[in-house]
Design an enzyme around this catalytic site. Structure first.
Site, PDB file in Angstrom:
ATOM      1  N   GLY A 268       0.808  -1.216   0.000  1.00 33.61           N
ATOM      2  CA  GLY A 268       0.000   0.000   0.000  1.00 33.61           C
ATOM      3  C   GLY A 268       0.840   1.264   0.000  1.00 33.61           C
ATOM      4  N   ALA A 269       1.773   1.342   0.947  1.00 36.10           N
ATOM      5  CA  ALA A 269       2.598   2.534   1.077  1.00 36.10           C
ATOM      6  C   ALA A 269       3.725   2.258   2.059  1.00 36.10           C
ATOM      7  CB  ALA A 269       1.762   3.712   1.580  1.00 36.10           C
ATOM      8  N   MET A 270       4.666   3.203   2.143  1.00 39.03           N
ATOM      9  CA  MET A 270       5.834   3.004   2.990  1.00 39.03           C
ATOM     10  C   MET A 270       6.203   4.286   3.714  1.00 39.03           C
ATOM     11  SD  MET A 270       8.071   0.919   4.105  1.00 39.03           S
ATOM     12  CE  MET A 270       9.180   1.503   5.376  1.00 39.03           C
ATOM     13  N   GLU A 271       6.472   4.133   5.019  1.00 37.10           N
ATOM     14  CA  GLU A 271       6.620   5.283   5.920  1.00 37.10           C
ATOM     15  C   GLU A 271       8.034   5.863   6.006  1.00 37.10           C
ATOM     16  OE1 GLU A 271       6.060   2.044   6.905  1.00 37.10           O
ATOM     17  OE2 GLU A 271       7.146   1.579   8.763  1.00 37.10           O
ATOM     18  N   ASN A 272       8.852   5.754   4.949  1.00 37.07           N
ATOM     19  CA  ASN A 272      10.209   6.315   5.001  1.00 37.07           C
ATOM     20  C   ASN A 272      10.220   7.693   5.653  1.00 37.07           C
ATOM     21  OD1 ASN A 272      10.865   4.136   3.066  1.00 37.07           O
ATOM     22  ND2 ASN A 272       9.718   5.441   1.660  1.00 37.07           N
ATOM     23  N   HIS A 304      -2.113   6.273   8.337  1.00 37.77           N
ATOM     24  CA  HIS A 304      -1.265   5.175   8.811  1.00 37.77           C
ATOM     25  C   HIS A 304       0.217   5.507   8.634  1.00 37.77           C
ATOM     26  CE1 HIS A 304      -0.331   0.840   9.485  1.00 37.77           C
ATOM     27  NE2 HIS A 304       0.682   1.112   8.684  1.00 37.77           N
ATOM     28  N   GLU A 305       0.593   5.904   7.433  1.00 41.16           N
ATOM     29  CA  GLU A 305       2.018   6.171   7.175  1.00 41.16           C
ATOM     30  C   GLU A 305       2.485   7.379   7.974  1.00 41.16           C
ATOM     31  OE1 GLU A 305       3.268   3.707   5.806  1.00 41.16           O
ATOM     32  OE2 GLU A 305       1.446   2.906   4.895  1.00 41.16           O
ATOM     33  N   GLU A 327       3.411  -2.073  13.494  1.00 44.19           N
ATOM     34  CA  GLU A 327       2.265  -2.217  12.591  1.00 44.19           C
ATOM     35  C   GLU A 327       0.928  -2.345  13.338  1.00 44.19           C
ATOM     36  OE1 GLU A 327       2.504  -1.270   9.803  1.00 44.19           O
ATOM     37  OE2 GLU A 327       4.583  -1.570   9.205  1.00 44.19           O
TER      38      GLU A 327
HETATM   39  N1  TRP Z   1       5.683  -0.653   6.485  1.00 47.16           N
HETATM   40  C1  TRP Z   1       4.711  -0.505   5.440  1.00 47.16           C
HETATM   41  C2  TRP Z   1       3.399  -0.118   6.121  1.00 47.16           C
HETATM   42  O1  TRP Z   1       2.772  -0.855   6.749  1.00 47.16           O
HETATM   43  C3  TRP Z   1       4.439  -1.687   4.606  1.00 47.16           C
HETATM   44  C4  TRP Z   1       5.555  -2.389   3.930  1.00 47.16           C
HETATM   45  C5  TRP Z   1       6.342  -3.341   4.442  1.00 47.16           C
HETATM   46  C6  TRP Z   1       5.892  -2.336   2.576  1.00 47.16           C
HETATM   47  N2  TRP Z   1       7.126  -3.907   3.492  1.00 47.16           N
HETATM   48  C7  TRP Z   1       6.860  -3.307   2.351  1.00 47.16           C
HETATM   49  C8  TRP Z   1       5.459  -1.562   1.527  1.00 47.16           C
HETATM   50  C9  TRP Z   1       7.368  -3.547   1.078  1.00 47.16           C
HETATM   51  C10 TRP Z   1       5.975  -1.794   0.268  1.00 47.16           C
HETATM   52  C11 TRP Z   1       6.901  -2.797   0.039  1.00 47.16           C
HETATM   53  O2  TRP Z   1       3.013   0.969   6.110  1.00 47.16           O
HETATM   54 ZN    ZN Z   2       2.458   0.176   8.585  1.00 50.86          ZN
END
Ligand code: TRP
Ligand code: ZN
Length: 882
Positions: A268-272, A304-305, A327
């Protein structure tokens, strides 16, 4: 620690690194097929580490072009590069030293979408969980935190935009065609939060003033021309930032917060840190192309992110076994946010539907694992609904047990004590124990024992003594690797309804602790008595779904109808309606299988229609009430020996009974909720649309003609109504001329919008019955279908396998054979995607024998293939075991 085919990683083996990484300077010279990465890392040996311990760094498919020690090329005998591990010996016992690693990367060839890759001409990274090691050799583990400086050099024309984490330091031209930018992130972070994005994108800009008065620049980057479709995401971001300040006291901590939307993304997305990367599906929305569900998803995922900035980034995980620490907690936070922004009860119903549809089957099948696992082969396979959704439920139960104020006190302590740490579940739970003085050791079993607990109850009422007795038994079913279980601490919200619908209050409770309206179950068996109850009450249990359990409580249809009509808790009313429907659906499916006529209790239709028509209730709730348990819900209730065709036939008979009993009401609801005024993506307006479309679905059955749905399709002014009408047409009248026309209209109107075409694919892949497979195969063959894009693949193949029970589970096994072929093909390019789609077969053991045999054969066919990825082989082996 590293993941590798066949190798199992154990929680018990956790050990700190021998060296401390003080800082890292990264320089990227971007090129589509030959990017150069130079990483300069400053290390020192820990005091307690052996003086001859080597430095061991993780890699994955890397080409190393240089290795330096304090700026000097390293002698070959001092290091080895083997099995994706770089080992460096003869390092100083004391003092800092610098290691420089130079690698060459081919982003264009990166089809796994982990590490540095290209999507639609944009360079982007995905490093969680173990993607950073595909960029350079590193301590690629979440307990190694350090500050990053990032320099990006790239072609000025094709990459005007150069982004990384933290704050922008500066940029300049660099030779004729190049330019460069430097970023510095002052917050120490683990490598999985690193991000880099470069390319040519449009931007939407805004600003947010934090509670202490700092100004934060907000930027959402999307493909040129799509800027207007990012407005809702920006609005959701600002509301998230405000909410986290107000509810959790959390303030943002950099000068800039950026979101980039990309079209090829595994999740879905990533919280960098400071630079979230999103699947564009969860950023882009406008009324013409997004449904109400899309808007709700965007709001939830943006939140969430963003919330990860504290729960995940400021406080991160010691190791990947602690994944639910960030998470589960962050899902809980985004659930609470959406509940506050929308209707709490309706949000809770949607959450529980999702939990039961996704997590309960996982917990009941071969892939079951504890919220905090103790071993894994491939960490990518542990981003599961158990870690996320059950993890959130566990956090919610802590809040339920402690009450609002003590929960808040515990959260505050957690933020204060662990800011900057890589923490564990034990650290987290301890904060709540200290804040409340409550012993949570039995409660902690929720983290360690897999399986959905089953709570069985029976009640008896003694009129002469004015006493109600509940006999309660709890059982946690065996799961892979865990045969015997301990009793759990289960907090059940609870009420006693009098005949007039008011609440009966017991004068005393014996046999269990009760705090407020929460009954605490802690023993395998317990008998609870309630005194001072003047007349036989109707018991209402697990209000608000306070505990994620299965309840077995025989209640008469009349009692359930009473709860459905009168309970003070809207969730409990919805649940009672489901409980009233379920025996009917189960019986109907048995009758259908035996070739007998289906009988439906008239009380079901009566109660359902009555709630749907009640103007005192919010439309969104009434729409939820009209949605009977799904075919998958019924299969779960039956448990074993399932025949999806019989389940569907039985459910169809019940639907027909409700449709005909409620026809007049449905016509009224449909007419009364016609769209009026301009489109607004609010919860209220979405509720009106949901109710009207639920009525439309019943009317298609009652009227047995596509006319009304075709009319709705023709008049629809937004994607919610348009796709709802198309779904009714396709699912109810797959062979009608109206359906063919509508499908073609939809396709040609949205041919250039891939996210909308995904809806078109999903609607067709879920048309029930045997013919679905042929349609899916045909769509897959169409020239414009892009197999490399995860969203396309999920929309067509994923949706078919996950959400079309009769189409996928064909009695001849063709559905499984098709999936096996697809999985093997996807696996060669994108193992993570293949493994995830394969989990659609997680309930294969509960099928009747013939289908189960076919399913087993398909799984064996996958298992026997050579060159399987660790991702797929881990899933397939667990599914076949036991
Ligand atoms: N940490 C991300 C979230 O829950 C999800 C995530 C974990 C992710 N591994 C990933 C997204 C690999 C893309 C690819 O918000
Ligand atoms: Zn998450």
């Amino acid at each position: 620690m590293r993941t590798e085919n066949g190798r199992i990683i154990h929680l018990a083996d956790y050990r700190r690194t021998d060296f401390v990484l003080e800082r890292v300077d990264l320089t990227f010279e971007l090129d589509p097929t030959a990017t150069k990465c130079t990483s300069r890392m400053l290390f020192h040996r820990r005091d307690d580490a052996a003086a001859d311990a080597p430095l061991v760094l993780d890699g994955d498919e890397l080409t190393m072009t240089g290795l330096l020690f304090d700026g000097m090329s390293m002698e070959p005998e001092r290091f080895t590069e083997e099995d994706d591990v770089l080992t460096i010996r003869d390092l100083p016992a004391t003092g800092s030293f610098e290691i420089t690693v130079e690698t060459e990367i081919n982003p264009e060839a990166n089809t796994k979408l982990m590490g540095l890759y290209r999507t639609n001409g944009i360079y982007c990274t995905q490093c969680e969980a173990e993607g950073f090691r595909r960029i350079t050799y590193f301590y690629d583990r979440p307990d190694v935190l350090c500050v990053y400086t990032v320099n990006i050099i790239a072609d000025r024309k094709s990459c005007p935009l150069l982004l990384s984490n933290g704050n922008f330091l500066g940029g300049a031209g660099y030779g004729e065609d190049l330019h460069f930018a430097a970023w510095f992130d002052p917050h120490p972070k683990p490598s999985y939060l690193f991000a880099l994005v470069a390319g040519d994108l449009g931007v939407v800009e805004d600003a947010f003033t934090t509670m202490s008065g700092r100004e934060v620049a907000l930027k959402i980057y999307v493909e040129h021309g799509k800027e207007p479709r990012a407005a809702y995401a920006m609005d959701a971001l600002k509301r998230s930032m405000k909410w986290d300040e107000e509810v959790f006291g959390r303030e943002y901590d950099l000068d800039i917060f950026m979101i980039v939307a990309v079209s090829d993304f595994n999740m879905g997305a990533m919280e960098n840190k400071g630079l979230n990367v999103f699947n564009d599906k969860y950023v882009l929305a406008d009324p013409e192309t997004a449904t109400d569900q899309d808007y709700a998803n965007i709001e939830a995922i943006i939140a969430h992110e963003y919330f990860h900035n504290w729960t995940g980034n400021r406080i991160t995980c010691r190791d990947w076994f602690q994944l639910c620490l960030k998470e589960g907690l962050t899902v809980y936070r985004d659930h609470e946010f959406s509940a506050d922004q929308r209707s709490r009860a309706v949000k809770r119903i949607a959450e529980v539907r999702h939990l039961k549809a996704e997590q309960f089957p996982e917990d009941a099948g071969p892939l079951a694992h504890p919220v905090r696992p103790t071993k894994y082969r491939e960490i990518n396979n542990f981003y599961t609904t158990t870690v996320y959704e059950k993890g959130s439920e566990v956090t919610r139960m802590i809040a339920t047990i402690l009450g609002r104020d003590l929960f808040k006190k515990g959260m505050d302590l957690y933020f204060e004590r662990h800011d900057g740490d890589a923490a564990t579940i034990e650290d987290f739970v301890k904060c709540f124990e200290e804040a409340s003085g409550r012993d949570l050791s039995q409660f902690s079993l929720w983290y360690h024992q897999a399986g959905t607990p089953l709570v069985s109850l029976s009640s008896s009422y003694d009129q002469s003594k004015g006493r109600l007795t509940l006999d309660i038994e709890q059982m946690v079913p065996p799961t892979p690797g865990q045969s015997a279980k301990e009793p759990m601490h289960i907090p059940l919200r609870f009420g006693l309804l009098s005949a007039d619908g008011s609440e009966a209050c017991p004068s005393s409770v014996d046999g269990a602790e009760m705090t407020g309206d929460v009954l605490h179950l802690t023993k395998r068996r317990q008998t609870v008595t309630f005194a001072g109850i003047g007349a036989r009450p109707v018991v209402t249990l697990n209000r608000g779904f306070s505990a994620p359990v299965n309840l077995h409580f025989e209640q008469s249809p009349a009692d359930l109808a009473h709860v459905a009509r009168h309970d003070s808790d809207l969730f409990a009313r919805w649940q009672a309606l489901n409980d009233l429907a379920m025996p009917n659906l189960v019986e109907a499916s048995r009758s259908a299988r035996a070739g007998k006529a289906v009988e439906v209790n008239p009380l079901l239709a009566e109660t359902l229609v009555m709630l749907a028509a009640d103007p005192a209730l919010e439309p969104a709730f009434r729409a939820q009430a009209l949605a009977l348990p799904s075919e998958a819900d019924i299969a779960r209730e039956l448990g074993s020996n399932n025949d999806p065709d019989a389940i569907r036939a039985g459910r169809e008979a019940v639907l027909a009974a409700v449709a005909s009993a409620g026809k007049a009401t449905f016509v009224q609801l449909f007419d009364a909720h016609s769209p009026s005024g301009p489109f607004a993506p609010t919860a209220e307006a979405a509720g009106q649309r949901a109710l009207r479309n639920a009525a439309l679905a019943y009317l298609a059955i009652a009227e047995a003609t596509p006319a009304r749905a075709a009319g709705t399709f023709a008049e629809a002014g937004n994607m919610t109504d348009l796709s709802a009408a198309l779904t009714v047409l396709a699912h109810r009248f797959p062979d009608a001329a109206e359906t063919a026309r509508a499908l073609e209209t939809f396709r040609s109107r949205y041919a250039d919008n891939a996210l909308v075409i995904d809806k078109w694919l999903s609607i067709q892949s879920t048309i029930p019955g045997e013919a679905a497979l042929g349609r899916v195969k045909a769509l897959l063959q169409s020239p414009d279908f892009n197999r490399k894009n995860p969203n396309r693949m999920r929309a067509l193949v994923g949706t078919f396998a996950f959400s079309n029970p009769t189409g996928f589970n064909r009695a001849d096994g063709e559905g499984y054979r098709f999936l096996a072929e697809q999985i093997l093909e996807i696996d060669r390019k994108n193992p993570q995607l293949a493994a995830r789609i394969l989990t659609s077969m997680r309930s294969w053991r509960s099928l009747e024998e013939g289908r189960a045999d076919h399913a087993r054969n398909a799984l064996r066919q996958i298992a026997a293939a050579d060159k399987l990825s660790p991702d797929v082989s881990d899933i397939v082996e667990r599914m076949l075991k036991g």
